[in-house]
Design an enzyme around this catalytic site. Structure first.
Site, PDB file in Angstrom:
ATOM      1  N   TRP A  73       7.179   5.869  -2.049  1.00  0.00           N
ATOM      2  CA  TRP A  73       7.605   6.843  -1.045  1.00  0.00           C
ATOM      3  C   TRP A  73       6.436   7.689  -0.575  1.00  0.00           C
ATOM      4  O   TRP A  73       6.340   8.038   0.607  1.00  0.00           O
ATOM      5  CB  TRP A  73       8.759   7.717  -1.565  1.00  0.00           C
ATOM      6  CG  TRP A  73       9.972   6.907  -1.901  1.00  0.00           C
ATOM      7  CD1 TRP A  73      10.495   6.701  -3.142  1.00  0.00           C
ATOM      8  CD2 TRP A  73      10.795   6.151  -0.984  1.00  0.00           C
ATOM      9  NE1 TRP A  73      11.585   5.869  -3.062  1.00  0.00           N
ATOM     10  CE2 TRP A  73      11.799   5.518  -1.760  1.00  0.00           C
ATOM     11  CE3 TRP A  73      10.774   5.939   0.390  1.00  0.00           C
ATOM     12  CZ2 TRP A  73      12.774   4.700  -1.192  1.00  0.00           C
ATOM     13  CZ3 TRP A  73      11.749   5.123   0.944  1.00  0.00           C
ATOM     14  CH2 TRP A  73      12.732   4.519   0.168  1.00  0.00           C
ATOM     15  N   GLY A  88      20.025  10.248   2.785  1.00  0.00           N
ATOM     16  CA  GLY A  88      19.152   9.075   2.773  1.00  0.00           C
ATOM     17  C   GLY A  88      19.654   8.069   3.786  1.00  0.00           C
ATOM     18  O   GLY A  88      19.605   6.860   3.569  1.00  0.00           O
ATOM     19  N   GLY A  89      20.123   8.578   4.908  1.00  0.00           N
ATOM     20  CA  GLY A  89      20.774   7.734   5.921  1.00  0.00           C
ATOM     21  C   GLY A  89      19.809   7.036   6.860  1.00  0.00           C
ATOM     22  O   GLY A  89      20.238   6.393   7.814  1.00  0.00           O
ATOM     23  N   ASP A 115      17.494  12.905   5.803  1.00  0.00           N
ATOM     24  CA  ASP A 115      16.495  11.938   5.319  1.00  0.00           C
ATOM     25  C   ASP A 115      15.132  12.591   5.488  1.00  0.00           C
ATOM     26  O   ASP A 115      15.027  13.772   5.887  1.00  0.00           O
ATOM     27  CB  ASP A 115      16.588  10.608   6.104  1.00  0.00           C
ATOM     28  CG  ASP A 115      16.040   9.417   5.299  1.00  0.00           C
ATOM     29  OD1 ASP A 115      14.821   9.395   5.026  1.00  0.00           O
ATOM     30  OD2 ASP A 115      16.826   8.536   4.929  1.00  0.00           O
ATOM     31  N   SER A 151      15.187  16.622   1.449  1.00  0.00           N
ATOM     32  CA  SER A 151      15.195  15.727   0.301  1.00  0.00           C
ATOM     33  C   SER A 151      16.529  15.812  -0.426  1.00  0.00           C
ATOM     34  O   SER A 151      17.057  16.915  -0.625  1.00  0.00           O
ATOM     35  CB  SER A 151      14.079  16.104  -0.671  1.00  0.00           C
ATOM     36  OG  SER A 151      14.233  15.372  -1.872  1.00  0.00           O
ATOM     37  N   PHE A 152      17.026  14.650  -0.865  1.00  0.00           N
ATOM     38  CA  PHE A 152      18.279  14.683  -1.628  1.00  0.00           C
ATOM     39  C   PHE A 152      18.054  15.090  -3.081  1.00  0.00           C
ATOM     40  O   PHE A 152      18.984  15.088  -3.868  1.00  0.00           O
ATOM     41  CB  PHE A 152      19.085  13.390  -1.510  1.00  0.00           C
ATOM     42  CG  PHE A 152      18.315  12.084  -1.593  1.00  0.00           C
ATOM     43  CD1 PHE A 152      17.368  11.858  -2.585  1.00  0.00           C
ATOM     44  CD2 PHE A 152      18.577  11.062  -0.685  1.00  0.00           C
ATOM     45  CE1 PHE A 152      16.685  10.656  -2.665  1.00  0.00           C
ATOM     46  CE2 PHE A 152      17.896   9.846  -0.759  1.00  0.00           C
ATOM     47  CZ  PHE A 152      16.952   9.651  -1.747  1.00  0.00           C
ATOM     48  N   HIS A 182      20.348   2.430  -5.588  1.00  0.00           N
ATOM     49  CA  HIS A 182      19.624   1.303  -6.216  1.00  0.00           C
ATOM     50  C   HIS A 182      18.102   1.444  -6.113  1.00  0.00           C
ATOM     51  O   HIS A 182      17.370   0.726  -6.770  1.00  0.00           O
ATOM     52  CB  HIS A 182      20.111  -0.049  -5.661  1.00  0.00           C
ATOM     53  CG  HIS A 182      19.578  -0.415  -4.311  1.00  0.00           C
ATOM     54  ND1 HIS A 182      19.496  -1.719  -3.868  1.00  0.00           N
ATOM     55  CD2 HIS A 182      19.099   0.363  -3.287  1.00  0.00           C
ATOM     56  CE1 HIS A 182      18.992  -1.737  -2.647  1.00  0.00           C
ATOM     57  NE2 HIS A 182      18.755  -0.499  -2.268  1.00  0.00           N
ATOM     58  N   ASP A 183      17.638   2.388  -5.301  1.00  0.00           N
ATOM     59  CA  ASP A 183      16.186   2.636  -5.216  1.00  0.00           C
ATOM     60  C   ASP A 183      15.658   3.375  -6.439  1.00  0.00           C
ATOM     61  O   ASP A 183      14.437   3.513  -6.595  1.00  0.00           O
ATOM     62  CB  ASP A 183      15.858   3.531  -4.003  1.00  0.00           C
ATOM     63  CG  ASP A 183      15.973   2.803  -2.681  1.00  0.00           C
ATOM     64  OD1 ASP A 183      15.988   1.561  -2.681  1.00  0.00           O
ATOM     65  OD2 ASP A 183      16.046   3.490  -1.637  1.00  0.00           O
TER      66      ASP A 183
HETATM   67  C1  LIG Z   1      16.979   1.797   1.131  1.00  0.00           C
HETATM   68  S1  LIG Z   1      16.854   3.040   2.351  1.00  0.00           S
HETATM   69  C2  LIG Z   1      18.523   3.137   2.944  1.00  0.00           C
HETATM   70  C3  LIG Z   1      18.623   3.767   4.285  1.00  0.00           C
HETATM   71  C4  LIG Z   1      20.039   3.802   4.871  1.00  0.00           C
HETATM   72  N1  LIG Z   1      20.981   4.491   4.016  1.00  0.00           N
HETATM   73  C5  LIG Z   1      20.512   2.402   5.162  1.00  0.00           C
HETATM   74  O1  LIG Z   1      21.314   1.858   4.413  1.00  0.00           O
HETATM   75  O2  LIG Z   1      19.995   1.818   6.123  1.00  0.00           O
HETATM   76  C6  LIG Z   1      16.671   4.519   1.378  1.00  0.00           C
HETATM   77  C7  LIG Z   1      16.522   5.780   2.206  1.00  0.00           C
HETATM   78  O3  LIG Z   1      16.279   6.869   1.314  1.00  0.00           O
HETATM   79  C8  LIG Z   1      15.383   7.749   1.982  1.00  0.00           C
HETATM   80  N2  LIG Z   1      14.743   8.627   1.001  1.00  0.00           N
HETATM   81  C9  LIG Z   1      13.834   8.320   0.050  1.00  0.00           C
HETATM   82  N3  LIG Z   1      13.518   9.414  -0.659  1.00  0.00           N
HETATM   83  C10 LIG Z   1      14.255  10.435  -0.129  1.00  0.00           C
HETATM   84  C11 LIG Z   1      14.401  11.805  -0.456  1.00  0.00           C
HETATM   85  N4  LIG Z   1      13.726  12.356  -1.467  1.00  0.00           N
HETATM   86  N5  LIG Z   1      15.269  12.545   0.264  1.00  0.00           N
HETATM   87  C12 LIG Z   1      15.984  12.007   1.294  1.00  0.00           C
HETATM   88  N6  LIG Z   1      15.889  10.690   1.645  1.00  0.00           N
HETATM   89  C13 LIG Z   1      15.030   9.927   0.931  1.00  0.00           C
HETATM   90  C14 LIG Z   1      14.427   6.812   2.652  1.00  0.00           C
HETATM   91  O4  LIG Z   1      13.705   7.480   3.646  1.00  0.00           O
HETATM   92  C15 LIG Z   1      15.372   5.751   3.180  1.00  0.00           C
HETATM   93  O5  LIG Z   1      15.825   6.065   4.465  1.00  0.00           O
END
Ligand SMILES: C[S@@+](CC[C@H](N)C(=O)[O-])C[C@H]1O[C@@H](n2cnc3c(N)ncnc32)[C@H](O)[C@@H]1O
Length: 339
Positions: free
Chosen positions: A136, A180-181, A203, A230-231, A249-250
């Site tokens: 990230w 995280g959309g 996001d 940030s979430f 799952h991330d």
């Molecule tokens: C696998 S993607 C999924 C995106 C979306 N939900 C979709 O299904 O298309 C994971 C998302 O988590 C976001 N993300 C990662 N770390 C984050 C954080 N600390 N706060 C908010 N979003 C975050 C990324 O930017 C990314 O958009």
């Protein structure tokens, strides 16, 4: 069924192939499927337009033609197939281009996977070993990489958004926070399908800015608040459903539970968390595709694909109780958690 020694050998040989996956990524990165989109071209012309050595390109294309990705109607002349159509760029939906482009974020992650042995020894992702910082942070340092990641996610989300928008009791919801959309493909579809809903997209700043540019001025965009953040921090209040699509799952359990805890804290007493993910079915035998994704999650992100008990336990760590689970097609399930 028992296979003969020859059949076993042939099967293993096809499983161990490293050249087809890399050849595929190489031609996508060079834009060959786009160059062939209008019809056949000779290898000399393709090499000239992509700036590579004709003999080397010919050898790559010959392999991919043998695999059915292109055809070779005359020696040294290549033509598109229904497979190569799916590798063309510029389609938001149904293109594997952003997933195979070695210059993009996903291709960069794939390249880190050569360090798989180290992940086995440490149990940790190897992305940092390959590039000097976790995934990230690495994406955040390069706007082009961030944009390519968001494009790949959006192409996938376009395919799954209708299933999410129709696979849950959305009429009973008031306000959805998509945490995280990404660029909000799923949320936009939800708001379009259910005009009574309000939305909040949260996001990283680049994804939220891109989302506002893409659909902020539409009717559904006017019912949405675009919130960079940030979430792992306190989430905006006001939503009664918090949606997490392919987010959990991330992350390894500790971080995944922390995200769910932030969700629980931001919800009213009748609130719900809705996770949209694949569920690993250990009894029925998980698909090889999901198990590949599970390894990718380990190597690149430090995350994992989970089975139902894993999800239940994760929810409990965050004070959430697993309610219903609905399969919505494409291997995707919606897991509803209640306070
Ligand atoms: C696998 S993607 C999924 C995106 C979306 N939900 C979709 O299904 O298309 C994971 C998302 O988590 C976001 N993300 C990662 N770390 C984050 C954080 N600390 N706060 C908010 N979003 C975050 C990324 O930017 C990314 O958009």
């Amino acid at each position: 069924m028992t296979l003969s020694m020859d059949e076993n050998f042939a099967r293993l040989l096809s499983l161990k192939d490293t050249m087809t996956p890399w050849a595929l990524r190489a031609v996508v990165t060079l834009g060959v499927p786009d160059l062939l989109a209008d019809g056949e071209l000779g290898v000399a012309e393709l090499a000239r337009r992509t700036g590579v050595v004709p003999d080397a390109l010919h050898r790559v294309l010959r392999l991919l033609a043998a695999r059915g990705v292109f055809t070779e109607p005359a020696p040294g002349v290549y033509a598109p197939t229904s497979l190569s159509r799916l590798l063309e760029s510029g389609q938001r939906c149904m293109s594997l281009h952003p997933w195979l482009d070695l210059d993009g974020a996903i291709g960069r992650g794939d390249r880190a996977c050569v360090h798989i042995l180290e992940a086995l020894r440490t149990g940790l992702p190897v992305y940092e070993r390959a590039y000097g910082r976790p995934v990230w942070e690495d994406l955040a340092a390069d706007p082009a990489l961030t944009a390519s990641f968001d494009t790949a996610m959006a192409s996938r989300a376009t395919a799954l958004a209708p299933a999410v928008a129709t696979g849950y009791d959305w009429p009973s919801a008031r306000h959805v926070l998509d945490a995280g959309g990404g660029t909000g493909t799923v949320l936009a579809e939800l708001l379009r399908t259910h005009p009574h809903l309000r939305g909040t997209l949260l996001d990283r700043a680049p994804a939220v800015t891109a989302a506002r540019d893409i659909w902020g001025a539409t009717a559904e965009g006017r019912r949405c608040t675009f919130t960079p953040g940030s979430f792992f921090d306190a989430l905006p209040l006001g939503a009664d459903v918090i949606l997490l699509v392919s987010v959990i799952h991330d992350w390894a359990d500790e971080h995944a539970a922390a995200i769910l805890r932030r969700c629980a804290e931001a919800l009213p007493p009748d609130g719900r968390v809705l996770i949209a993910e694949h569920i690993r079915d250990d009894d029925a035998g998980a698909t090889a595709g999901l198990l590949e994704l599970d390894l990718l999650m380990l190597l690149v992100y430090g995350g994992r694909e989970r089975n139902l008990p894993d999800f239940r336990e994760l929810g409990e760590r965050a004070g959430l109780r697993l309610g219903g689970v609905t399969e919505v097609g494409g291997g995707l399930s919606l897991l509803e958690f209640l306070l």
